[in-house]
Design a protein around this motif. Structure first.
Motif, mmCIF file in Angstrom:
data_model
loop_
_atom_site.group_PDB
_atom_site.id
_atom_site.type_symbol
_atom_site.label_atom_id
_atom_site.label_comp_id
_atom_site.label_asym_id
_atom_site.label_seq_id
_atom_site.Cartn_x
_atom_site.Cartn_y
_atom_site.Cartn_z
ATOM 1 N N LEU A 174 0.839 -1.199 0.000
ATOM 2 C CA LEU A 174 0.000 0.000 0.000
ATOM 3 C C LEU A 174 0.874 1.249 0.000
ATOM 4 C CD1 LEU A 174 0.100 0.928 3.241
ATOM 5 C CD2 LEU A 174 -1.472 -0.970 3.450
ATOM 6 N N ARG A 175 0.234 2.368 -0.191
ATOM 7 C CA ARG A 175 0.920 3.661 -0.243
ATOM 8 C C ARG A 175 1.132 4.201 1.169
ATOM 9 N NH1 ARG A 175 0.150 7.717 -4.066
ATOM 10 N NH2 ARG A 175 -0.361 6.037 -5.509
ATOM 11 N N ASP A 176 2.346 4.641 1.469
ATOM 12 C CA ASP A 176 2.562 5.259 2.774
ATOM 13 C C ASP A 176 1.879 6.632 2.820
ATOM 14 O OD1 ASP A 176 4.327 6.525 0.989
ATOM 15 O OD2 ASP A 176 5.681 7.080 2.620
ATOM 16 N N ARG A 177 1.585 7.074 4.034
ATOM 17 C CA ARG A 177 0.986 8.383 4.308
ATOM 18 C C ARG A 177 -0.410 8.538 3.685
ATOM 19 N NH1 ARG A 177 3.920 9.472 8.585
ATOM 20 N NH2 ARG A 177 6.162 9.255 8.146
ATOM 21 N N CYS A 178 -1.066 7.440 3.414
ATOM 22 C CA CYS A 178 -2.427 7.489 2.870
ATOM 23 C C CYS A 178 -3.371 6.697 3.778
ATOM 24 C CB CYS A 178 -2.475 6.899 1.462
ATOM 25 S SG CYS A 178 -1.642 7.901 0.211
ATOM 26 N N ILE A 179 -4.641 7.060 3.750
ATOM 27 C CA ILE A 179 -5.666 6.325 4.486
ATOM 28 C C ILE A 179 -6.332 5.348 3.519
ATOM 29 C CG2 ILE A 179 -7.817 6.473 5.780
ATOM 30 C CD1 ILE A 179 -7.042 9.275 6.623
ATOM 31 N N THR A 180 -6.183 4.084 3.786
ATOM 32 C CA THR A 180 -6.793 3.047 2.947
ATOM 33 C C THR A 180 -7.393 1.973 3.851
ATOM 34 O OG1 THR A 180 -4.655 1.903 2.777
ATOM 35 C CG2 THR A 180 -5.241 3.411 0.991
ATOM 36 N N LYS A 231 6.514 4.891 5.824
ATOM 37 C CA LYS A 231 7.167 3.963 4.922
ATOM 38 C C LYS A 231 7.889 2.882 5.719
ATOM 39 C CE LYS A 231 10.652 3.736 1.245
ATOM 40 N NZ LYS A 231 11.631 4.505 0.436
ATOM 41 N N GLY A 232 7.761 1.640 5.263
ATOM 42 C CA GLY A 232 8.442 0.547 5.954
ATOM 43 C C GLY A 232 7.669 -0.753 5.812
ATOM 44 N N ASN A 233 8.204 -1.803 6.423
ATOM 45 C CA ASN A 233 7.577 -3.121 6.432
ATOM 46 C C ASN A 233 7.065 -3.423 7.838
ATOM 47 O OD1 ASN A 233 8.367 -3.322 3.778
ATOM 48 N ND2 ASN A 233 10.113 -4.681 4.185
ATOM 49 N N TYR A 234 5.896 -4.061 7.905
ATOM 50 C CA TYR A 234 5.257 -4.325 9.200
ATOM 51 C C TYR A 234 4.642 -5.729 9.177
ATOM 52 C CZ TYR A 234 5.590 0.767 9.229
ATOM 53 O OH TYR A 234 6.041 2.056 9.142
ATOM 54 N N TYR A 235 4.878 -6.455 10.240
ATOM 55 C CA TYR A 235 4.364 -7.828 10.348
ATOM 56 C C TYR A 235 3.107 -7.817 11.216
ATOM 57 C CZ TYR A 235 4.334 -12.887 11.178
ATOM 58 O OH TYR A 235 3.994 -14.212 11.239
ATOM 59 N N VAL A 236 2.043 -8.458 10.733
ATOM 60 C CA VAL A 236 0.750 -8.434 11.422
ATOM 61 C C VAL A 236 0.247 -9.868 11.589
ATOM 62 C CG1 VAL A 236 -1.650 -7.646 11.321
ATOM 63 C CG2 VAL A 236 0.191 -6.170 10.497
ATOM 64 N N ALA A 237 -0.285 -10.169 12.763
ATOM 65 C CA ALA A 237 -0.856 -11.493 13.052
ATOM 66 C C ALA A 237 -2.331 -11.337 13.434
ATOM 67 C CB ALA A 237 -0.085 -12.174 14.185
ATOM 68 N N LEU A 238 -3.204 -12.025 12.694
ATOM 69 C CA LEU A 238 -4.646 -11.982 12.933
ATOM 70 C C LEU A 238 -5.153 -13.358 13.354
ATOM 71 C CD1 LEU A 238 -5.857 -10.057 9.737
ATOM 72 C CD2 LEU A 238 -4.910 -9.110 11.848
ATOM 73 N N ILE A 239 -6.317 -13.353 13.978
ATOM 74 C CA ILE A 239 -7.027 -14.580 14.314
ATOM 75 C C ILE A 239 -8.438 -14.469 13.743
ATOM 76 C CG2 ILE A 239 -7.975 -16.034 16.156
ATOM 77 C CD1 ILE A 239 -4.986 -16.230 16.006
ATOM 78 N N MET A 240 -8.869 -15.486 12.992
ATOM 79 C CA MET A 240 -10.238 -15.564 12.483
ATOM 80 C C MET A 240 -10.986 -16.640 13.264
ATOM 81 S SD MET A 240 -9.553 -15.285 8.384
ATOM 82 C CE MET A 240 -8.396 -16.646 8.457
ATOM 83 N N GLU A 241 -12.134 -16.266 13.804
ATOM 84 C CA GLU A 241 -12.925 -17.186 14.618
ATOM 85 C C GLU A 241 -14.320 -17.348 14.017
ATOM 86 O OE1 GLU A 241 -11.265 -16.434 19.099
ATOM 87 O OE2 GLU A 241 -12.446 -14.816 18.183
ATOM 88 N N ASP A 242 -14.902 -18.537 14.203
ATOM 89 C CA ASP A 242 -16.261 -18.784 13.716
ATOM 90 C C ASP A 242 -17.206 -18.975 14.895
ATOM 91 O OD1 ASP A 242 -14.874 -21.149 14.288
ATOM 92 O OD2 ASP A 242 -16.141 -22.354 12.967
ATOM 93 N N PHE A 243 -18.390 -18.350 14.774
ATOM 94 C CA PHE A 243 -19.386 -18.345 15.839
ATOM 95 C C PHE A 243 -20.705 -18.898 15.307
ATOM 96 C CE2 PHE A 243 -16.302 -15.181 16.909
ATOM 97 C CZ PHE A 243 -16.221 -15.157 18.293
ATOM 98 N N PRO A 244 -21.324 -19.832 16.019
ATOM 99 C CA PRO A 244 -22.651 -20.295 15.594
ATOM 100 C C PRO A 244 -23.653 -19.149 15.693
ATOM 101 C CG PRO A 244 -21.715 -21.728 17.297
ATOM 102 C CD PRO A 244 -20.864 -20.500 17.245
ATOM 103 N N PRO A 245 -24.766 -19.235 14.964
ATOM 104 C CA PRO A 245 -25.764 -18.161 15.006
ATOM 105 C C PRO A 245 -26.231 -17.862 16.429
ATOM 106 C CG PRO A 245 -26.257 -19.691 13.231
ATOM 107 C CD PRO A 245 -25.130 -20.297 14.018
ATOM 108 N N ALA A 262 4.522 -0.682 3.171
ATOM 109 C CA ALA A 262 4.130 0.703 2.895
ATOM 110 C C ALA A 262 5.266 1.346 2.117
ATOM 111 C CB ALA A 262 3.851 1.444 4.201
ATOM 112 N N ASN A 263 5.087 1.454 0.800
ATOM 113 C CA ASN A 263 6.185 1.976 -0.020
ATOM 114 C C ASN A 263 6.130 3.502 -0.101
ATOM 115 O OD1 ASN A 263 4.261 2.641 -2.038
ATOM 116 N ND2 ASN A 263 4.418 0.575 -2.906
#
Length: 658
Positions: A174-180, A231-245, A262-263
């Protein structure tokens, strides 16, 4: 151990299913990954899939558009397992295939999978992937992914849970210094709600998680927002969870990690490659043995060209490019899944231009190996003779289904005595249509006319396989056979409830059914008053109308006789056991309830004799049995009046006495 090509350095990472995965690789070059599993059957067999983005430079990348999806990254994966019945025993050797690459960033993306049957059904096993180490921008922590394989059966479905399925993007550029913003997409084969959050603490391994930058936010619906990242590289860790209705306790948690690049590209923030949404479909269903083909049309910004389309896809997935005179680029996608790949796949892709300006990340969901829905024979219910007040209908198929998301209709049509469409139901929008497993249920609102003949007409592709694209039925939706018909005759509701074997359109049969209903009402009253009688009498399903009416008449006479005999027995019993008969009973407080009930019994008997026997028995004995409905309606009217009057006057006391 097995070695990746590189600079000669070697380290190890591990996958535990309470299992150990051993792969040798260079240090500090893991850029992200994904680890998931899903049940193959209910006998403990699961498929585990793992993805990794790994740094490669120059000739070490080796992946290109010709061998993408086929090239085996040198080495293989050795899996050891510990847990119930297992103790560090190797259980698989699996390959790791290059499924994406970015020469400019010097990374390759690989995917591997294997199946394994665990020895203990219903047990829980941990899955863990570890490698040393993450890049310096991730504090040189150990790369770690972990989740849990839960082989127990769900309470609501009776099956093993299906965790969310996703795809690890090659990189998020993505572009640095931008909101996306960027959507992280996943699907759940059980239809559960998927929520996202950042990983915390030990979910990233023993060394903990990389701190999230303060310009990055993530909401539960899996939307990432980047608020002017430096500008720079960033490492991100997410968790996806499933929930019954309607539940807030997750059934599973699946890890997904990636690197944000972020280039420092200059220019307006909205200057980025774009996709033509009219060409690429976000979902497709491939029947067994077929080939998936699609196109992605990318439009670059001014004075740039499209450099590439970075795809994270399964083994065997191919792409070729075609540069148009308009400056746009078309990427042709093609994939023929093998039988081992017949499942749900999520594919991510992102376009980058010659200035390293990137598009958003898009996703494809492909259901591979689907089979067309087939009608289950004789499952359309009810049919034949149907009560005129019925509103509930159902029809079943050979596999779990879902409703088509495009307009498909059910017609309720009267075909006799006049032909007219009574009602039209749109299955894609009507709240009166639902699916349970492999059965379609729907409710009609139009009244049915007793004696009329109706039929349902169902459009093709009304339902599609559960694991398919609901808004793209294609050739996987149901196609009803040419000889299928769903016709029925509307009968009389009371008849249907009390003697369904007589649910025909003949008037005399309807009146006979109603006669039996009233006769059974008298039987109930008599049993409440202590008579030893059957709880219900039913008609004979044979003989002429005269024979059937005579049989009903004989049952009625038998009931009268039982009632009279019972009354006489009670009177004789009272007078023989008490010297002063009713007078002494009346004076005894202990017997006051019985006395009052006896008086009511006696009055009821007299009422019966005068109202029923005195007025109707002679008439019925003398009358010639006839199918004339007016004669029987008159008799029935008097009979019903007698039953209702007696029930209201004396029924409660009989119940109290009993």
């Amino acid at each position: 151990g097995c070695y990746w090509e590189g600079d000669g350095m070697a380290s190890f990472f591990f996958l535990t299913v309470s299992a150990l995965l051993v792969v040798t690789t260079e240090g500090d070059h893991i850029r992200g990954g994904y680890l998931a599993w899903w049940p193959v059957d209910d006998a403990g067999t699961v498929e585990v899939v793992f993805e990794m983005t790994v740094r490669r430079e120059g000739e070490n990348i080796r992946c290109n558009q010709f061998n993408l999806g086929e090239l085996l990254i040198e080495g293989s994966v050795s899996i050891l397992a510990t847990g119930p019945g297992l103790d560090g025993v190797p259980i698989a050797q699996t390959d790791y295939v290059c499924t994406g690459f970015n020469v400019e960033q010097g990374v390759v993306h690989g995917q591997g999978s294997f199946q394994y049957t665990f020895p203990q059904i219903g047990a829980t096993y941990d899955i863990r992937v570890e490698e040393c180490c993450l890049p310096d921008y991730a504090d040189n922590l150990r790369f770690s992914l972990q989740t849990t394989v839960d082989l127990s059966l769900r309470n609501d479905t009776g099956k093993i849970n299906n965790p969310p399925l996703a795809s690890s993007p090659l990189l998020v550029i993505l572009r640095d210094r931008c909101i996306t913003s960027q959507k992280i997409f996943a699907v759940d084969n059980d239809g559960d709600e998927i929520r996202c959050r950042f990983a915390e603490g030990a979910e990233c391994g023993d060394s903990g998680c990389v701190p999230n930058p303060n310009w990055l936010t993530l909401d539960e619906s899996c939307d990432l927002t980047f608020d002017r990242p430096p500008k720079g590289n960033y490492y991100v860790a997410l968790i996806m969870e499933d929930f019954p209705p309607g539940k807030d306790m997750p059934l599973s948690a699946v890890p997904l990690t990636f690197t944000i690049v972020a280039n420092g590209t200059s220019g307006p923030c909205d200057q980025r490659p774009t996709f033509d949404p009219s060409i690429t479909l976000p979902c497709d269903t491939i029947l067994a043995g077929e080939t998936y083909q699609n196109q992605v049309l990318v439009t670059p910004t001014n004075n740039t060209q499209i450099a590439d389309l970075f795809v994270s896809a399964p083994k065997g997935f191919r792409k070729t490019r075609e540069d148009l005179s308009t400056g746009q680029t078309v990427f042709h996608l093609e994939w023929t899944p093998s039988s081992e790949q017949y499942r749900t796949h999520v594919i991510s892709y992102q376009a980058v231009d010659s200035r390293q300006q990137s598009s958003e990340i898009r996703y494809l969901t492909i259901y591979a190996g689907a089979t067309p829905v087939m009608l289950q024979e004789a499952s359309n219910l009810p049919s034949g003779i149907v009560p005129s007040d019925n509103r509930e209908w159902s029809i079943s198929f050979d596999q779990p289904i879902q409703l088509s998301a495009i307009r498909r209709l059910i017609y309720l049509e009267q075909i006799s005595p006049v032909r007219v469409i009574e009602e039209i139901i749109d299955v894609s929008t009507s709240p009166l249509v639902s699916v349970q497993a492999n059965t379609l249920h729907f409710t009609t609102s139009s009244p049915l006319s007793a004696g009329a003949v109706y039929q349902f007409v169902l459009e093709p592709d009304l339902v599609v396989p559960l694991l398919s694209c609901a808004d793209l039925p294609g050739h996987s939706g149901v196609d009803f056979p040419s000889n299928f018909e769903w016709q029925f005759t509307a009968g009389f509701p009371l008849c249907y409830q009390n003697c369904s074997s007589f649910c025909l359109s003949e008037i005399w049969e309807q009146e006979l059914c109603i006669f039996y209903a009233e006769l059974n009402k008298w039987l109930t009253i008599a049993r409440q008053c202590g008579l030893d009688l059957p709880s219900e009498v039913t008609p004979i399903n044979q003989g002429s109308p005269d024979d059937q009416w005579m049989y009903a008449h004989s049952l009625w006479q038998n009931l009268l006789g039982e009632w009279q005999e019972a009354t006489q027995r009670e009177l004789v019993s009272i007078t023989s056991n008490n010297e002063n008969s009713l007078t002494s009973l009346q004076g005894n407080p202990l017997n006051s309830v019985w006395y009052a009930s006896l008086q009511s019994w006696n009055e009821g008997y007299q009422f019966w004799m005068s109202e029923v026997i005195g007025r109707r028995l002679t008439e019925l004995a003398e009358i010639t049995i006839s199918s004339d409905p007016d004669v029987w309606k008159d008799i029935l009217t008097n009979w019903t009046r007698s039953a209702n009057s007696f029930d209201m006057t004396y029924g409660d006391q009989c119940i109290a006495l009993d």
